[in-house]
Design a protein around this motif. Structure first.
Motif, PDB file in Angstrom:
ATOM      1  N   VAL B 142       0.842  -1.197   0.000  1.00 31.97           N
ATOM      2  CA  VAL B 142       0.000   0.000   0.000  1.00 31.97           C
ATOM      3  C   VAL B 142       0.880   1.250   0.000  1.00 31.97           C
ATOM      4  O   VAL B 142       2.063   1.178   0.312  1.00 31.97           O
ATOM      5  CB  VAL B 142      -0.988   0.045   1.188  1.00 31.97           C
ATOM      6  CG1 VAL B 142      -1.900  -1.162   1.168  1.00 31.97           C
ATOM      7  CG2 VAL B 142      -0.257   0.178   2.492  1.00 31.97           C
ATOM      8  N   GLU B 143       0.278   2.388  -0.343  1.00 32.69           N
ATOM      9  CA  GLU B 143       1.080   3.591  -0.526  1.00 32.69           C
ATOM     10  C   GLU B 143       1.468   4.243   0.786  1.00 32.69           C
ATOM     11  O   GLU B 143       2.378   5.045   0.848  1.00 32.69           O
ATOM     12  CB  GLU B 143       0.324   4.586  -1.414  1.00 32.69           C
ATOM     13  CG  GLU B 143      -0.905   5.213  -0.777  1.00 32.69           C
ATOM     14  CD  GLU B 143      -2.130   4.329  -0.862  1.00 32.69           C
ATOM     15  OE1 GLU B 143      -2.010   3.207  -1.392  1.00 32.69           O
ATOM     16  OE2 GLU B 143      -3.204   4.758  -0.398  1.00 32.69           O
ATOM     17  N   GLU B 144       0.741   3.923   1.846  1.00 26.95           N
ATOM     18  CA  GLU B 144       0.955   4.607   3.107  1.00 26.95           C
ATOM     19  C   GLU B 144       2.164   4.016   3.835  1.00 26.95           C
ATOM     20  O   GLU B 144       2.158   2.851   4.212  1.00 26.95           O
ATOM     21  CB  GLU B 144      -0.306   4.476   3.951  1.00 26.95           C
ATOM     22  CG  GLU B 144      -0.373   5.429   5.100  1.00 26.95           C
ATOM     23  CD  GLU B 144      -0.269   6.867   4.670  1.00 26.95           C
ATOM     24  OE1 GLU B 144      -0.967   7.272   3.728  1.00 26.95           O
ATOM     25  OE2 GLU B 144       0.545   7.592   5.275  1.00 26.95           O
ATOM     26  N   THR B 145       3.175   4.838   4.059  1.00 19.54           N
ATOM     27  CA  THR B 145       4.425   4.329   4.606  1.00 19.54           C
ATOM     28  C   THR B 145       4.252   3.652   5.971  1.00 19.54           C
ATOM     29  O   THR B 145       4.822   2.593   6.211  1.00 19.54           O
ATOM     30  CB  THR B 145       5.445   5.472   4.746  1.00 19.54           C
ATOM     31  OG1 THR B 145       5.414   6.210   3.537  1.00 19.54           O
ATOM     32  CG2 THR B 145       6.833   4.944   4.953  1.00 19.54           C
ATOM     33  N   THR B 185       6.505   0.711  -4.215  1.00 17.16           N
ATOM     34  CA  THR B 185       6.081   0.452  -2.839  1.00 17.16           C
ATOM     35  C   THR B 185       6.482  -0.961  -2.417  1.00 17.16           C
ATOM     36  O   THR B 185       6.973  -1.169  -1.307  1.00 17.16           O
ATOM     37  CB  THR B 185       4.560   0.604  -2.703  1.00 17.16           C
ATOM     38  OG1 THR B 185       3.940  -0.045  -3.791  1.00 17.16           O
ATOM     39  CG2 THR B 185       4.167   2.046  -2.657  1.00 17.16           C
TER      40      THR B 185
END
Lengths: 446, 632
Positions: B142-145, B185
């Motif tokens: 997912v894009e959220e670190t 990612t």
């Protein structure tokens, strides 16, 4: 890909005209248009704060001519009108700029900004839906809990494709003046937002702080002689950015040298020709847009009458200058009176940096081939945008005698202006925003 | 198995309460409340065997509730659901569902990623732990670190629970898939997984892993190169020594000369771990060229990183290289053209000097470091100066008395006169180091004007800061000096026009009394405080009361009864109601310090009178005091 220059005068045919409402309101006026890095998506923003994203149709065998058509993929309200109670100031919802982020997973991300606030949007697809509840039956009726004798785990079933847009981050409270541009850095970690007097650097993941890297606000606002009009990061060098000013100059800054970039490392300016000096000189030399070429070697700037190409290695004059509508030089007085002289035209490169496009009045837009030095004026209008028709070059006559097909300067419609255009990153497909209409033209197939 | 008993062993017994526990007490909309609660009430009343499924059924359904809070709540109770479903259904139904649930809000995904790290027993133990890989794999893209990082953390955790065979059959292919994923990612997530599987796989697989890491170090996207650079040190630690030399050094050199400074600066961190892994004789040829280059990098951010990590670097490379290389490098950083770099280096001055080899530490400091420090004292940037001021006093313990007096003292004195209050404050707040070495008398002549100036600074936050150092200063300077010079200041703050200052001044008096004793208080401050009771300004009269509140305990019963109480009682006739109800509050506060005779004969009548006051608030606080002091 075909060599573009050969086609220049008769290149584009319109596959479709999109987003044209017959009775349009102010809110429908398109204020920015931008392809993503693959050209698969195209986004527009309008004065009503909406963002419309178009997606290119996949090629299908049954209808080969439909290839390249862009259809609406997602529409969402990016910004709402707001009121700043402390300053008693209305904040318009108009989208000033949209910038796509390079794709990082199956979703797409873009930054949109109005005068004050930048937002990061995620556009994602969903084609599965969980089904099966424990407490409800298939029709949604609540079941008698005493009949629940076994547990059901929901199962994902395919459904019609749904495209969702969600605001992931909101970058606010960092600009006192109006944001005129945003630019994503090639390090994919930061971006800059620029207003009339300052440039701020943000981390894409951090919304509660930004760093001011350029500040040209004088201690005494009465001494203000210059404002920043646009700024952009270098496409490859993550430490270099350029900003343009209302005085017709461009400054190149290197973020490696210091944390504050108030001191530029290069200054591009062409000395003014005293012969053409007039009351309007300063206004028309103001740069409305600055763009790095894709290869990072050149800078292109647009002022009121010209497009200039600068080599980053040469600061004292542009390497190329193109006249966009020189025939307006004699009409500056009336253009000043109707405020048109303050219009902010943008300019774009094609994918290979060999052609430049920028807008003009009367729904005309101009292209300049840098290799052959040929140029063309095209018109975005409903009449000539029938599918598969080829755009005819238009000419504006300057002298007294008007030939057939020519238009006299006096009959140009100054309310129809093309300010925003964008060029597909790899192919000859362009999108041209003409007030509330978006025209998409593409290279003649075969 | 231990979890095969009743479903709700970890919860309350079935019934309404049990359900509430499972559902949690999160806020929900009225409509939802009505729905779940009515259903619960009507059915849970007749509790029998099957009802135990009901709360679980609710939890499962709420995995997809529209309300994020409810979804989050359900995810946090995922172990309860899994326990109810049993290991088989958890593996075949729940995990496949969770694998595709990556559309949710970040906080839900974060909770999910965390839960899955502790799920091994719930899927049937280490034998089946690989079933957890698919959902974690999708979360790692997912894009959220934060979500990705949490998924990687959980993957690292469960990697330890894989048998060596499973690690090669299931885990290592996942790492490869991530490492060669289309989107950056997934490739960034892969970087964090190499080091956990490397030590436990066969040598062929090891070679593949090294190859993958190499590839990611030269990835097209800077995001991946950054992730690889930040994991380089960690990966180097698990590699065999010969590969550290053959592989890691070349990767390190390449990353340290990356075109993007955001990558180069991360290589500095890796430098610390790599240097500790190599034998001393290899450092000079393998690490130092890169480190030297980083310390002189064109980008200030890289130099900043070097300055920021200087102590770690110094320890990693050892004393010999420190002497020859790091000392000049540090000098340059202290003289850097970018203020951010100078400030970071200035912050490290004390630590750097402390860690110098003892045999010629003094000589290095005196000839190389001190000249740079002298320049920084008059730096143009106030952040640099205040960074230096926060550590410079520490040098005195290293250099000893004579050097301190001769060389450092002039610098301290200059900083005490600095135009920037933060610099002066930083010096004053670290006085104790100097006191130990040369005694504070040397400084006191300059200290006083500096303190007075700060005490009268136009910014109340500066005044507040110096008040907070007063007890410390009083301790260092001694009672005599204090009485002579600082006492007036402390009293002046009591009538400051900013409440926060008056409040801090009150608190300061209490600490001073604790330090100097009741007798001192009686002679020096109590008379002045009590004198303010007659001030025409009611705010100052109230300050008297606040001081009494703070001081009574420290001063003891005698002073409180004989000197303070009469004043408080007299103020009960004040014409301003705010003063009167503060009298009531003060009496409540000092009551416990007084003897019962004084309470009954003096306090009680006054409180009773105040309890009949015409002002509502006065009445209220008087009654409260009466009941608290049990005088009714």
């Amino acid at each position: 890909m075909k060599c573009f220059s050969r086609y220049l005068p008769y290149l584009f045919r319109p596959p479709s005209t999109i987003l044209s409402s017959t009775c349009h309101t102010e809110a429908d006026i398109i204020s920015t248009v931008e392809f993503n890095s693959t050209g698969e998506l195209l986004a527009t923003g309008d004065k009503g704060g909406r963002v419309v994203v178009f997606q290119r149709e996949q090629e299908s065998k049954s209808q080969p001519h439909r290839r390249g058509e862009y259809n609406v993929y997602s529409t969402f309200q990016s910004h709402e009108p707001e009121f700043d109670y402390l300053k008693s100031l209305e904040i318009e919802e108009k989208i000033n700029k949209i910038k796509w982020l390079p794709q990082q997973n199956a979703a797409y991300f873009l930054l949109s900004t109005n005068d004050k606030t930048v937002k990061l949007w995620k556009i994602s697809e969903r084609d599965k839906r969980p089904e099966g509840y424990n407490l409800k039956d298939e029709d949604g009726r609540i079941r008698d809990p005493s009949t629940i004798t076994s547990l059901r785990v929901p199962v994902l079933q395919p459904m019609d494709l749904m495209v969702e847009a969600t605001a992931r981050r909101i970058f606010s409270n960092a600009h006192t003046y109006h944001i005129n541009s945003i630019s994503v850095n090639s390090d994919l970690q930061t971006f800059i937002s620029t207003d009339d007097l300052r440039v701020n650097l943000w981390n894409l993941e951090i919304t509660d702080r930004s760093f001011n890297i350029v500040d040209i606000k004088p201690a005494n606002m009465e001494e203000l002689t210059e404002v920043i009009t646009s700024a952009e990061f270098h496409p490859q060098q993550c430490h270099t950015f350029a900003y343009s000013s209302s005085k017709g100059s461009i400054r190149l800054c290197d973020m490696r040298l210091a944390a504050l970039c108030d001191k530029h490392c290069k200054y591009f300016e062409e000395p003014e020709d005293p012969a053409t000096r007039s009351f309007f000189s300063e206004i028309i030399s103001s740069i409305s847009d600055v763009k790095f070429s894709h290869n990072g070697r050149y800078l292109m700037t647009r002022d009121y009458l010209t497009v200039k190409v600068w080599d980053l290695q040469m600061e004292n004059k542009p390497v190329e200058t193109y006249q966009v509508h020189d025939y307006l030089r004699g009409k500056l007085c009336s253009l000043y009176e109707n405020d048109c002289i303050f219009d902010k035209f943008e300019c774009v490169w094609n994918g290979s940096d060999s052609v430049i496009m920028t807008g003009s009045y009367n729904n005309f837009f101009r292209m300049f081939d840098r290799n052959t030095k040929r140029d063309v004026t095209l018109e975005a209008s409903r009449e000539n945008s029938k599918p598969r028709a080829i755009l005819k070059p238009r000419k504006v006559c300057v002298g007294g005698k008007r030939r057939k097909d020519e238009i006299s300067v006096d009959s140009l419609d100054f309310s129809k202006k093309i300010l925003h255009t964008t060029w597909h990153p790899h192919e000859n497909i362009i999108a041209v925003a003409a007030t509330n209409n978006l025209y998409i033209f593409q290279d003649k197939v075969n | 198995m231990y979890f095969s008993g009743s479903l709700l062993t970890t919860e309350e017994p079935p019934g309404r309460e049990g359900c509430a526990v499972v559902l949690g007490q999160k806020p929900r909309s009225a409509a939802q409340q009505r729905h779940s609660v009515t259903a619960t009430v009507s059915k849970m009343a007749g509790a029998d065997g099957d009802d135990s499924l009901y709360p679980i059924a609710v939890l499962i359904d709420e995995l997809r509730n529209e309300d994020v809070q409810l979804r989050l709540n359900s995810i946090k109770k995922l172990s309860t659901i899994a326990l109810a479903l049993g290991v088989e259904r958890t593996r075949t139904e729940l995990l496949p569902f969770l694998t595709d649930t990556i559309y949710d809000e970040d906080e839900v995904l974060l909770a999910l990623a965390e839960q899955l790290g502790n799920f091994t027993m719930l899927v049937g133990g280490p034998e089946y732990v690989h079933c957890l890989l698919p959902p974690l794999e999708s979360l790692a893209t997912v894009e959220e670190t934060v979500v990705r990082d949490k998924a990687v953390e959980s993957l690292r955790k469960i990697s330890q629970e894989h048998s060596p065979v499973d690690l090669e059959v299931h885990f290592e292919p996942l790492v490869k898939r991530l490492a060669s994923g289309d989107w950056f990612t997934s490739r960034t997530s892969a970087c964090g997984l190499f080091s956990v599987c490397y030590p436990r796989v066969s040598s062929t697989v090891k070679a593949e892993i090294r190859q993958h890491f190499r590839t990611l170090c030269s990835d097209d996207t800077p995001m991946v190169r950054r992730a690889a650079a930040s994991k380089l040190g960690e990966f180097a630690k698990v590699l065999e020594p010969e590969y550290v030399k053959s592989d890691i050094i070349s990767l390190f050199t390449a990353l340290a000369s990356d075109e993007q400074d955001s990558v180069r600066l991360l290589a500095v961190e890796a430098c610390v771990s790599i240097a500790t892994l190599l034998p001393q004789e290899d450092l000079e040829t393998l690490v130092m060229p890169t480190l030297r280059q980083a310390a002189e990098d064109k980008s200030w951010r890289v130099r900043y990183m070097v300055a920021d990590k200087f102590s770690e670097l110094q320890k990693a490379v050892g004393s010999e290289i420190t002497k020859n290389d790091l000392v000049p490098a540090f000098q340059n950083l202290l003289k850097d053209c970018e203020a951010e770099v100078r400030a970071a280096a200035a912050n490290k001055v004390k630590e750097f000097c402390e860690n110098l080899p003892e045999d010629n530490r003094e000589q290095i400091i005196m000839t190389h470091i001190l000249p740079c420090v002298k320049e920084l004292v008059s730096d143009t940037n106030q952040h640099v100066k205040s960074a230096l001021a926060s550590v410079i006093m520490g040098l005195s313990t290293i250099l000893g008395k004579d050097n301190t007096i001769e060389h450092l003292l002039p610098l301290f004195l200059a900083q005490l006169k600095d135009e920037c209050p933060e610099v002066r404050l930083n010096i004053i707040s670290n006085l104790d180091c100097v006191n130990e070495v040369i005694g504070i008398r040397q400084l006191s002549q300059s200290l006083l004007p500096a303190i007075v100036e700060l005490a009268e600074d136009a910014k109340w936050r500066v005044r507040l800061a110096i008040i907070e150092y007063m007890p410390l200063l009083a301790g260092q300077l001694g009672v005599e000096f204090f009485d002579e010079k600082l006492n007036t200041l402390c009293m002046a703050w009591l009538i400051d026009h900013v409440y926060a200052i008056r409040e801090a001044a009150t608190c300061n008096l209490m600490k001073l009394v604790e330090k100097f004793g009741a007798e001192w208080a009686q002679n020096t401050i109590v008379p002045k405080v009590l004198g303010m009771a007659n001030d025409p300004n009611y705010l100052h009269r109230m300050t008297t009361l606040f001081c009494i509140n703070a001081l009574s305990e420290a001063c003891g019963q005698e002073i409180t009864t004989k000197q303070m109480l009469p004043v408080v009682l007299k103020m009960s006739n004040d014409q301003v109601a705010n003063v009167r109800f503060n009298v009531a509050k003060s009496l409540q506060k000092i009551g416990p310090v007084l003897d019962s005779n004084a309470l009954q004969t003096e306090v009680k009548p006054v409180l009773e009178k105040l309890a009949t006051d015409s002002d509502m608030d006065v009445k209220y606080f008087a009654q409260e005091a009466i009941s608290v002091l049990a005088l009714a």
